[in-house]
Motif scaffolding. Structure first.
Motif, PDB file in Angstrom:
ATOM      1  N   ILE A  36       0.851  -1.192   0.000  1.00  0.00           N
ATOM      2  CA  ILE A  36       0.000   0.000   0.000  1.00  0.00           C
ATOM      3  C   ILE A  36       0.885   1.239   0.000  1.00  0.00           C
ATOM      4  O   ILE A  36       1.549   1.539   1.001  1.00  0.00           O
ATOM      5  CB  ILE A  36      -0.942   0.039   1.221  1.00  0.00           C
ATOM      6  CG1 ILE A  36      -1.726  -1.267   1.337  1.00  0.00           C
ATOM      7  CG2 ILE A  36      -1.885   1.234   1.135  1.00  0.00           C
ATOM      8  CD1 ILE A  36      -2.489  -1.412   2.649  1.00  0.00           C
ATOM      9  N   ALA A  37       0.926   1.943  -1.124  1.00  0.00           N
ATOM     10  CA  ALA A  37       1.713   3.166  -1.223  1.00  0.00           C
ATOM     11  C   ALA A  37       0.904   4.351  -0.707  1.00  0.00           C
ATOM     12  O   ALA A  37      -0.275   4.493  -1.038  1.00  0.00           O
ATOM     13  CB  ALA A  37       2.129   3.410  -2.671  1.00  0.00           C
ATOM     14  N   GLU A  38       1.524   5.179   0.119  1.00  0.00           N
ATOM     15  CA  GLU A  38       0.901   6.411   0.592  1.00  0.00           C
ATOM     16  C   GLU A  38       1.405   7.549  -0.283  1.00  0.00           C
ATOM     17  O   GLU A  38       2.605   7.807  -0.345  1.00  0.00           O
ATOM     18  CB  GLU A  38       1.234   6.651   2.060  1.00  0.00           C
ATOM     19  CG  GLU A  38       0.739   5.533   2.977  1.00  0.00           C
ATOM     20  CD  GLU A  38       0.889   5.880   4.452  1.00  0.00           C
ATOM     21  OE1 GLU A  38       0.712   7.052   4.808  1.00  0.00           O
ATOM     22  OE2 GLU A  38       1.190   4.968   5.236  1.00  0.00           O
ATOM     23  N   VAL A  39       0.496   8.230  -0.968  1.00  0.00           N
ATOM     24  CA  VAL A  39       0.871   9.222  -1.976  1.00  0.00           C
ATOM     25  C   VAL A  39       0.255  10.582  -1.665  1.00  0.00           C
ATOM     26  O   VAL A  39      -0.644  10.700  -0.831  1.00  0.00           O
ATOM     27  CB  VAL A  39       0.425   8.760  -3.383  1.00  0.00           C
ATOM     28  CG1 VAL A  39       0.972   7.373  -3.672  1.00  0.00           C
ATOM     29  CG2 VAL A  39      -1.092   8.744  -3.505  1.00  0.00           C
ATOM     30  N   LYS A  40       0.745  11.595  -2.362  1.00  0.00           N
ATOM     31  CA  LYS A  40       0.191  12.936  -2.211  1.00  0.00           C
ATOM     32  C   LYS A  40      -1.269  12.967  -2.656  1.00  0.00           C
ATOM     33  O   LYS A  40      -1.678  12.214  -3.540  1.00  0.00           O
ATOM     34  CB  LYS A  40       0.999  13.941  -3.043  1.00  0.00           C
ATOM     35  CG  LYS A  40       2.427  14.146  -2.573  1.00  0.00           C
ATOM     36  CD  LYS A  40       3.142  15.159  -3.450  1.00  0.00           C
ATOM     37  CE  LYS A  40       4.568  15.375  -3.002  1.00  0.00           C
ATOM     38  NZ  LYS A  40       5.281  16.356  -3.872  1.00  0.00           N
ATOM     39  N   TYR A  41      -2.027  13.857  -2.049  1.00  0.00           N
ATOM     40  CA  TYR A  41      -3.441  13.983  -2.390  1.00  0.00           C
ATOM     41  C   TYR A  41      -3.597  14.350  -3.863  1.00  0.00           C
ATOM     42  O   TYR A  41      -2.891  15.204  -4.391  1.00  0.00           O
ATOM     43  CB  TYR A  41      -4.083  15.063  -1.522  1.00  0.00           C
ATOM     44  CG  TYR A  41      -5.569  15.201  -1.719  1.00  0.00           C
ATOM     45  CD1 TYR A  41      -6.444  14.208  -1.289  1.00  0.00           C
ATOM     46  CD2 TYR A  41      -6.098  16.328  -2.338  1.00  0.00           C
ATOM     47  CE1 TYR A  41      -7.812  14.326  -1.467  1.00  0.00           C
ATOM     48  CE2 TYR A  41      -7.471  16.463  -2.521  1.00  0.00           C
ATOM     49  CZ  TYR A  41      -8.321  15.456  -2.085  1.00  0.00           C
ATOM     50  OH  TYR A  41      -9.677  15.582  -2.266  1.00  0.00           O
ATOM     51  N   ASN A  42      -4.533  13.665  -4.527  1.00  0.00           N
ATOM     52  CA  ASN A  42      -4.835  13.850  -5.951  1.00  0.00           C
ATOM     53  C   ASN A  42      -3.751  13.284  -6.880  1.00  0.00           C
ATOM     54  O   ASN A  42      -3.785  13.528  -8.088  1.00  0.00           O
ATOM     55  CB  ASN A  42      -5.064  15.325  -6.298  1.00  0.00           C
ATOM     56  CG  ASN A  42      -6.482  15.771  -5.970  1.00  0.00           C
ATOM     57  OD1 ASN A  42      -7.394  14.945  -5.836  1.00  0.00           O
ATOM     58  ND2 ASN A  42      -6.678  17.067  -5.822  1.00  0.00           N
ATOM     59  N   PHE A 108       5.621   3.448   1.981  1.00  0.00           N
ATOM     60  CA  PHE A 108       4.710   2.317   1.948  1.00  0.00           C
ATOM     61  C   PHE A 108       4.207   2.064   3.365  1.00  0.00           C
ATOM     62  O   PHE A 108       4.981   2.129   4.329  1.00  0.00           O
ATOM     63  CB  PHE A 108       5.391   1.083   1.374  1.00  0.00           C
ATOM     64  CG  PHE A 108       5.494   1.096  -0.122  1.00  0.00           C
ATOM     65  CD1 PHE A 108       4.503   0.518  -0.911  1.00  0.00           C
ATOM     66  CD2 PHE A 108       6.562   1.719  -0.747  1.00  0.00           C
ATOM     67  CE1 PHE A 108       4.586   0.553  -2.295  1.00  0.00           C
ATOM     68  CE2 PHE A 108       6.657   1.761  -2.130  1.00  0.00           C
ATOM     69  CZ  PHE A 108       5.657   1.177  -2.902  1.00  0.00           C
ATOM     70  N   MET A 109       2.929   1.790   3.482  1.00  0.00           N
ATOM     71  CA  MET A 109       2.306   1.624   4.789  1.00  0.00           C
ATOM     72  C   MET A 109       2.893   0.427   5.521  1.00  0.00           C
ATOM     73  O   MET A 109       3.168  -0.615   4.932  1.00  0.00           O
ATOM     74  CB  MET A 109       0.795   1.450   4.618  1.00  0.00           C
ATOM     75  CG  MET A 109       0.032   1.310   5.927  1.00  0.00           C
ATOM     76  SD  MET A 109      -1.761   1.160   5.663  1.00  0.00           S
ATOM     77  CE  MET A 109      -2.133   2.820   5.097  1.00  0.00           C
ATOM     78  N   THR A 110       3.089   0.591   6.829  1.00  0.00           N
ATOM     79  CA  THR A 110       3.569  -0.500   7.662  1.00  0.00           C
ATOM     80  C   THR A 110       2.416  -1.104   8.448  1.00  0.00           C
ATOM     81  O   THR A 110       1.375  -0.480   8.653  1.00  0.00           O
ATOM     82  CB  THR A 110       4.648  -0.015   8.641  1.00  0.00           C
ATOM     83  OG1 THR A 110       4.135   1.073   9.428  1.00  0.00           O
ATOM     84  CG2 THR A 110       5.889   0.447   7.890  1.00  0.00           C
ATOM     85  N   ASP A 111       2.614  -2.331   8.885  1.00  0.00           N
ATOM     86  CA  ASP A 111       1.618  -3.033   9.683  1.00  0.00           C
ATOM     87  C   ASP A 111       1.836  -2.665  11.138  1.00  0.00           C
ATOM     88  O   ASP A 111       2.752  -3.168  11.793  1.00  0.00           O
ATOM     89  CB  ASP A 111       1.777  -4.547   9.473  1.00  0.00           C
ATOM     90  CG  ASP A 111       0.724  -5.351  10.218  1.00  0.00           C
ATOM     91  OD1 ASP A 111      -0.075  -4.747  10.961  1.00  0.00           O
ATOM     92  OD2 ASP A 111       0.704  -6.586  10.062  1.00  0.00           O
TER      93      ASP A 111
END
Length: 204
Positions: A36-42, A108-111
């Motif tokens: 799961i990649a955490e990205v900039k809004y839009n 990337f999101m961690t658990d």
């Protein structure tokens, strides 16, 4: 530096370095998994396109909506259901090289529930293949609006839809003052929820 060829769903060959990457506490593996990649809004769509160019399978949780404008004009638009998140199926060794090409990917999101290693690194969050398939099936076929709840619900009985466009979808049955719903869990994120008719479900 040695490289190996990887083939994506579009049959494009991508060179991937075989050196040991920074795994953030996760043992390196060449088995592709959904990160799961955490990205900039839009920037969800931009990240999806970049991942596909990179030779990776990428998915943005979204639905199609029809917007009506003055003069009777209408246009189908993509509504992002989970903002700032892009699901990317990749090998662990591809994660760091991909991030270097995408400045709009924060991390990337961690658990958070995972066990930290000796250096305090939590493992990366991985979404099982069956959960991704179920989420995609729900979003593509749902005839009612789908929402996403980032705060986990209290799972109820497991149910399966027996008729309609979501036939055979399994999830948790939820009931509240607004009606009945089916919830599909996505590890580390929450639940995708859509309304259903009570007559359309049975115990799984």
């Amino acid at each position: 530096m040695p490289t190996e060829a990887k083939t994506n769903p579009q049959n494009k060959v991508v060179a991937v370095t075989s050196r040991k990457p920074d795994t953030g506490g996760v043992p390196a593996t060449e088995h592709p998994r959904w990160y799961i990649a955490e990205v900039k809004y839009n920037y969800e769509r931009v990240c999806r396109e970049k991942a596909q160019i990179f030779g990776l399978e990428a998915y943005v949780a979204s639905t199609k909506e029809t917007h009506h404008y003055d003069g009777g004009k209408k246009r189908d638009v993509e509504h992002i259901l989970i903002p700032c998140r892009v699901f990317i199926r990749m090998n662990d060794s591809q994660r760091v090289p991909f991030m270097k090409t995408c400045p709009y990917v924060y991390k990337f999101m961690t658990d958070k529930a995972g066990t930290a290693d000796a250096y305090g690194h939590k493992p990366y969050a991985i979404v099982p293949d069956d959960q991704m398939q179920t989420l995609q099936f729900m979003l593509y076929n749902a005839s009612n609006p789908v929402s996403f709840v980032e705060h986990p619900l209290r799972p109820g009985d497991r149910v399966r839809i027996v008729r309609g466009p979501l036939k055979d979808l399994e999830g948790s049955f939820v009931r509240d003052t607004s009606g009945t719903h089916i919830a599909v869990a996505i590890d580390n994120l929450g639940y995708a929820v859509t309304s259903i008719a009570i007559d359309d479900v049975q115990p799984a």
